[in-house]
Write a protein that holds these residues in place. Structure first.
Motif, mmCIF file in Angstrom:
data_model
loop_
_atom_site.group_PDB
_atom_site.id
_atom_site.type_symbol
_atom_site.label_atom_id
_atom_site.label_comp_id
_atom_site.label_asym_id
_atom_site.label_seq_id
_atom_site.Cartn_x
_atom_site.Cartn_y
_atom_site.Cartn_z
ATOM 1 N N ARG A 79 0.835 -1.203 0.000
ATOM 2 C CA ARG A 79 0.000 0.000 0.000
ATOM 3 C C ARG A 79 0.878 1.264 0.000
ATOM 4 N NH1 ARG A 79 -3.762 -2.158 3.203
ATOM 5 N NH2 ARG A 79 -2.873 -1.410 5.137
ATOM 6 N N ALA A 82 2.336 1.679 -3.441
ATOM 7 C CA ALA A 82 1.335 2.151 -4.412
ATOM 8 C C ALA A 82 1.102 3.649 -4.277
ATOM 9 C CB ALA A 82 0.024 1.389 -4.203
ATOM 10 N N GLU A 102 -3.042 3.024 -21.218
ATOM 11 C CA GLU A 102 -3.396 2.050 -20.166
ATOM 12 C C GLU A 102 -2.179 1.708 -19.315
ATOM 13 O OE1 GLU A 102 -7.089 -0.222 -22.451
ATOM 14 O OE2 GLU A 102 -5.024 -0.896 -22.737
ATOM 15 N N GLU A 105 -1.828 4.451 -16.938
ATOM 16 C CA GLU A 105 -2.892 4.413 -15.918
ATOM 17 C C GLU A 105 -2.643 3.334 -14.865
ATOM 18 O OE1 GLU A 105 -6.586 6.108 -18.641
ATOM 19 O OE2 GLU A 105 -6.301 3.953 -18.396
ATOM 20 N N LEU A 106 -1.945 2.260 -15.276
ATOM 21 C CA LEU A 106 -1.642 1.192 -14.314
ATOM 22 C C LEU A 106 -0.865 1.729 -13.114
ATOM 23 C CD1 LEU A 106 -0.566 -1.815 -16.570
ATOM 24 C CD2 LEU A 106 -2.494 -1.757 -15.004
ATOM 25 N N GLY A 107 -0.143 2.818 -13.336
ATOM 26 C CA GLY A 107 0.670 3.396 -12.268
ATOM 27 C C GLY A 107 -0.127 3.856 -11.075
ATOM 28 N N LEU A 109 -3.323 2.415 -10.449
ATOM 29 C CA LEU A 109 -4.421 1.463 -10.262
ATOM 30 C C LEU A 109 -4.525 0.984 -8.818
ATOM 31 C CD1 LEU A 109 -6.634 -0.341 -11.506
ATOM 32 C CD2 LEU A 109 -4.873 -2.024 -12.008
ATOM 33 N N PHE A 110 -3.385 0.819 -8.178
ATOM 34 C CA PHE A 110 -3.405 0.210 -6.850
ATOM 35 C C PHE A 110 -3.280 1.236 -5.716
ATOM 36 C CE2 PHE A 110 -1.566 -2.719 -9.972
ATOM 37 C CZ PHE A 110 -2.565 -3.672 -9.969
ATOM 38 N N HIS A 114 -9.312 8.188 -5.574
ATOM 39 C CA HIS A 114 -9.721 8.262 -6.976
ATOM 40 C C HIS A 114 -8.539 8.616 -7.878
ATOM 41 C CE1 HIS A 114 -13.906 7.789 -6.071
ATOM 42 N NE2 HIS A 114 -13.801 8.714 -5.133
ATOM 43 N N GLN A 115 -8.545 7.978 -9.032
ATOM 44 C CA GLN A 115 -7.548 8.359 -10.025
ATOM 45 C C GLN A 115 -7.942 9.726 -10.588
ATOM 46 O OE1 GLN A 115 -6.821 5.392 -13.043
ATOM 47 N NE2 GLN A 115 -7.051 3.730 -11.572
ATOM 48 N N ARG A 152 4.383 6.437 -16.331
ATOM 49 C CA ARG A 152 3.709 5.482 -15.441
ATOM 50 C C ARG A 152 4.205 5.653 -14.004
ATOM 51 N NH1 ARG A 152 4.578 -0.753 -16.725
ATOM 52 N NH2 ARG A 152 6.660 -0.263 -15.942
#
Lengths: 216, 430
Positions: A79, A82, A102, A105-107, A109-110, A114-115, A152
Motif C-alpha cells: 500500500r 502504491a 493504459e 494508468e496502471l501506475g 491502479l493500486f 480516486h484516479q 507510469r
C-alpha cells in the motif's frame, strides 16, 4: 526524507552466507537526486528494492518520511509503495497488450483514492507522447518506451522516484534525453530520486553520488 | 483503468486461447443444460397437456397407454369402455363436466377424435398459473351436445340391422386443431373424408364427408394435432357397426367409448370417483398428470446417467481452463512482478488470475446456456410434430444456479495458476 540505518541483507540461496548488502547509514534529503553507483553485484538493485518495499533488510530500518517500511507487513508495504513510490525499470517492463495510455494508468491502479481524470493524458503530453497514447508498447521505439515508463512512474504522484539503470538499454543520445527528462521531472515535481547506474557519465548528472561499496 | 477492466483486458490479450477454452466450457455447459432443459421443458409441456382434464376413464389396462392414447393421440387404444360408465358418471355428484371420446379414424395421419360439443366450452389450457379456454382462430364449434349424444345412443339401442342409421346431415362437421389446419391447408368451408384407422389407412369413409366449421387457435398441446368430429358421427359411419364377434358391453364393443375426460370437484369427490370407477370390472380411472409424472420419473433415471456424463465434460472443460491459464504463468511472471512493483498486493494478483478463470468460465457458461436454448428450440419442432407438445426454452433458477456453479468452479480451477502467480517474487524478476 530517506534514512537507512544498520542495514544488513543476505540471500538464502547464495552458497556462502556473506551479506549482499551491509552498511550503517544512508541519508537522502527531500527532493535530492541521488545516483547509486557500484560494480555489478554490489547491491544497487537490492538497495532500490528495499527502498520500494519489495525487499526488506534482514536487519535495519528503512525510513521514508519517518515511516520505517521495513517494519510494516507486506500488505502495508504494498500500500505504501502504491501511494508513494514510482519505479522505472532497466527494461521499462511495459505490459504488452495494453495501450500506452493504459500502461500509464496502471501506475495509479493500486493507489487508494480516486484516479485523477486526465492525469495519464497530461503525463503523456509532458513526455511528448500524447499522439501515441493508443499505440501498443511494441509499436514504440526504446526511447519512447522509456518515456512511457517514466509517465507510469509519475502517475501516482510519488514522493520517491526509483530508477534502475534507466539508460542502460538506450543509445547514448536517447539515454541523455531520457536522463534529462527523469531529472527534470523529479525537480519539477519535487520528488526525491534514487537512480542505480554503473555509468559514471549518468551519475555525474545527479546532485549526489553514492558508491554502494563505500557504504559497506 | 479499474480492476475489472484489467481482468477483461488480460483475457482479450489472448483472444484465441480465451475463445477456445471458453468454447470448451460452453460446450460442456450447453450439453449439461440441454439435458436438464429438454427434460424440464418436456415435462412442463406434457404436464400442461395432462391438465386438460383431471381424470381419464377408459378400459382396464395401462394408465399410461390410456393417457397417451386419449390425450396425446399416441399409441394404440387398449379397448373401449361401455357407454353406461359415461352415462353414470354424468350423473355422479362431484363431476363438473365430462366429455366422451371416440378414437379410431384419421385424415392424412392426423387423428380424428369424436367429442361432444361441450369439449370446446369446458376444456381449459393451463400455462403456469393461468388457464384459458379453447379459442377459435376461425369459425366456430359444431353443435353436438351431450343430450344429442344420449338421444343417439337411445336410438341406436332400438336400431335394427338393415335399417338406415339414425343421424342428421348437420352432424358431419369438423373442427381442426391449429397444426392440422396449417399442415393440411384446410380451413372453414373445406370438406374431407375421414379414413378408417389411426395409421392413415387408405380406406375412406365414403359416407363420412365432413365440412370444416372451425379452426382452433394454437394451444401448444396435442389438441393442435387432432381433428374433432361430433362423436355421434363415429357411430353412424359405415364400418363402425358391430360384428358378431364383438360382445356388446365389452372392451371391443364398438358402441362403447375410447375414453372419458372428466373434470371433478377436488378432494373428497375426486378421490371417491377415482375409487368407484376403479372398483368396476369394465373401466378404470387414471390421473393423467400422475401418469406423466411417473413417466418422467422413469425417464429421469436415464437422465441421471446422462447428467453425470455431461457434468464430467464440464469438469474436463474447467480443467482445460486451468491448464490454459497455468501455461501462461511462466510468460506472465514479468507482468505480475510489474504489478507488484506498482503496488499490487499478492492477493490482488491471486484475485486477478482467479477472476480471469471465473470470468472465462462464466462467459463460457452463458454461451453454453445459449447453446442449450438453441438446442431446445431446434428439438422443439420435432417434439411438437410427434407429440403436439410445445417446448419453450426458458431461463429458470436451475440455469442461474448452474451458471453460478460453473463460475465458482472456474474460480476454484483458477486458484492453481493463481497460487503460482501469488508466489511471484517481484524483486527476483525485475
Amino acid at each position: 526524507m530517506i534514512h537507512l540505518l544498520n542495514i544488513r541483507k543476505s540471500y538464502e540461496n547464495v552458497a556462502e552466507s556473506a551479506p549482499v548488502l551491509g552498511f550503517r547509514e544512508l541519508h537522502i534529503g527531500a527532493g535530492e537526486r541521488v545516483a547509486l553507483t557500484g560494480e555489478s553485484g554490489s547491491g544497487k538493485t537490492t538497495l532500490l528494492n528495499m527502498l520500494s518495499g519489495l525487499l526488506v533488510p534482514d536487519v535495519g530500518e528503512v525510513r521514508i518520511d519517518g515511516t520505517n517500511i521495513a517494519a510494516l507487513s507486506e500488505a502495508q508495504r504494498d500500500r505504501f509503495r502504491a501511494a508513494n513510490i514510482g519505479y522505472v525499470f532497466q527494461t521499462f517492463h511495459l505490459l504488452q497488450g495494453y495501450t500506452v495510455q493504459e500502461n500509464v494508468e496502471l501506475g495509479a491502479l493500486f493507489a487508494r483514492g480516486h484516479q485523477e481524470a486526465g492525469r495519464a493524458a497530461f503525463l503523456l503530453e509532458s513526455v511528448g507522447l500524447e499522439h501515441r497514447r493508443r499505440h501498443l508498447p511494441n509499436q514504440l521505439s526504446v526511447g519512447q518506451q522509456a518515456r512511457v515508463a517514466l509517465a507510469r512512474a509519475l502517475m501516482n504522484k510519488p514522493r520517491v522516484l526509483l530508477a534502475d539503470e534507466p539508460t542502460g538499454a538506450l543509445d547514448p543520445e536517447t539515454g541523455r534525453q531520457v536522463l534529462a527528462l527523469l531529472l527534470d521531472s523529479a525537480q519539477q515535481y519535487g520528488i526525491t530520486m534514487v537512480c542505480a547506474t554503473h555509468d559514471p557519465g549518468v551519475a555525474a548528472a545527479f546532485d549526489k553520488i553514492v558508491r554502494v561499496e563505500d557504504l559497506q | 483503468m479499474r480492476f475489472p477492466a484489467l481482468v477483461i483486458r488480460n483475457l482479450r490479450r489472448r483472444p484465441l486461447a480465451s475463445m477456445l477454452t471458453g468454447l470448451s466450457v460452453s460446450l460442456g455447459v450447453g450439453l449439461f443444460a440441454s439435458v436438464g432443459a429438454l427434460r424440464e421443458a418436456s415435462e412442463i409441456g406434457f404436464q400442461r397437456s395432462a391438465s386438460l382434464c383431471d381424470m381419464l376413464v377408459g378400459a382396464k389396462g395401462s394408465g399410461l397407454q390410456l393417457s397417451l392414447n386419449a390425450l396425446y393421440h399416441m399409441g394404440q387404444s387398449q379397448g373401449n369402455v361401455p357407454y353406461e360408465v359415461y352415462a353414470e358418471l354424468e350423473k355422479t355428484q362431484g363431476v363438473l363436466w365430462s366429455v366422451p371420446i371416440a378414437i379410431g379414424d384419421s385424415f392424412r395421419s392426423h387423428r380424428i377424435v369424436g367429442v361432444t360439443s361441450n369439449f370446446f366450452q369446458q376444456v381449459q389450457v393451463h400455462s403456469g398459473t393461468e388457464s384459458r379456454p379453447l379459442e377459435f382462430a376461425e369459425g366456430e364449434a359444431f353443435a353436438f351436445s351431450p343430450e344429442a349424444f344420449a338421444q343417439l345412443k337411445a336410438d341406436l339401442a332400438n336400431h335394427q340391422q338393415g335399417e338406415p342409421m339414425p343421424h342428421q346431415a348437420s352432424w358431419f362437421q369438423a373442427v381442426l386443431g391449429a397444426t392440422v389446419a396449417k399442415r393440411t391447408g384446410m380451413g372453414v368451408g373445406d370438406h374431407f373424408h375421414p379414413t378408417h384407422g389411426v395409421q392413415g389407412a387408405a380406406e375412406e369413409h365414403e359416407d363420412g364427408e365432413s365440412e370444416v366449421v372451425g379452426v382452433l387457435a394454437p394451444t401448444g398441446t396435442p389438441v393442435d394435432r387432432a381433428i374433432y368430429l361430433p362423436i355421434g358421427v363415429y357411430y353412424v359411419m359405415q364400418g363402425h357397426e358391430p360384428t358378431a364377434d364383438m360382445k356388446a358391453g365389452g372392451s371391443l364393443d364398438p358402441r362403447g367409448l375410447s375414453a372419458i375426460m372428466l373434470h371433478t370437484k377436488a378432494g373428497f369427490y375426486r378421490t371417491q370417483i377415482y375409487r368407484t370407477v376403479n372398483d368396476r370390472l369394465d373401466a378404470m380411472a387414471v390421473y393423467p398428470s400422475v401418469e406423466m409424472r411417473n413417466l418422467f420419473a422413469m425417464l429421469n433415471q436415464g437422465d441421471f446417467v446422462l447428467k453425470w456424463i455431461t457434468a464430467l465434460i464440464v469438469v474436463v472443460a474447467l480443467i482445460g481452463v486451468m491448464v490454459a491459464i497455468y501455461n501462461t504463468m511462466g510468460a506472465r511472471r514479468g507482468e505480475f512482478a510489474v504489478l507488484r512493483a506498482l503496488g499490487a498486493k499478492r492477493r490482488t494478483i491471486l484475485g486477478l488470475v482467479t477472476c480471469e478463470s471465473a470470468v472465462l468460465s462464466m462467459l463460457g457458461g452463458v454461451v453454453g446456456l445459449g447453446f442449450a436454448g438453441l438446442l431446445v428450440m431446434a428439438v422443439s419442432g420435432q417434439v411438437e410434430a410427434q407429440t403436439g407438445v410445445a417446448l419453450a426454452p426458458s431461463i429458470s433458477l436451475a440455469e442461474l444456479e448452474l451458471l453460478a456453479a460453473v463460475t465458482l468452479a472456474g474460480a476454484l480451477a483458477g486458484l492453481v495458476p493463481a497460487l503460482s502467480a501469488y508466489r511471484t517474487e517481484a524483486a527476483q524478476i525485475l
